[in-house]
Write a protein that holds these residues in place. Structure first.
Motif: not given
Length: 70
Positions: A14-20, A28-30, A50-56
């Motif tokens: 698995y790998w997360p990415t967060v971009v505007p 957008r979190l993918s 982005p903080f909420k995205a990474y928390e999720w």
């Protein structure tokens, strides 16, 4: 993220990415999952920052990690 965290995610596949987004107002979190030799999007969500995205992402990936430990 620490080196051991990165290794754990790669080992799990698995790998997360967060971009505007294009308008820059949302993020957008993918979360990608490796299937054979290809990385496919497993989850995607929009967030206001982005903080909420990474928390999720951390919560989602923690569940996968601990399920794999059993």
């Amino acid at each position: 993220m620490e080196g051991s965290d990165i290794k754990s995610l790669i080992d799990l596949g698995y790998w997360p990415t967060v971009v505007p987004t294009k308008n820059g107002k949302r993020w957008r979190l993918s979360i990608y999952k490796k299937v054979k030799n290809t990385w496919n999007i497993d989850q995607k969500k929009l967030f206001n920052n982005p903080f909420k995205a990474y928390e999720w992402a951390i919560e989602y990936l923690s569940e996968i990690y601990y399920a794999a430990e059993k």
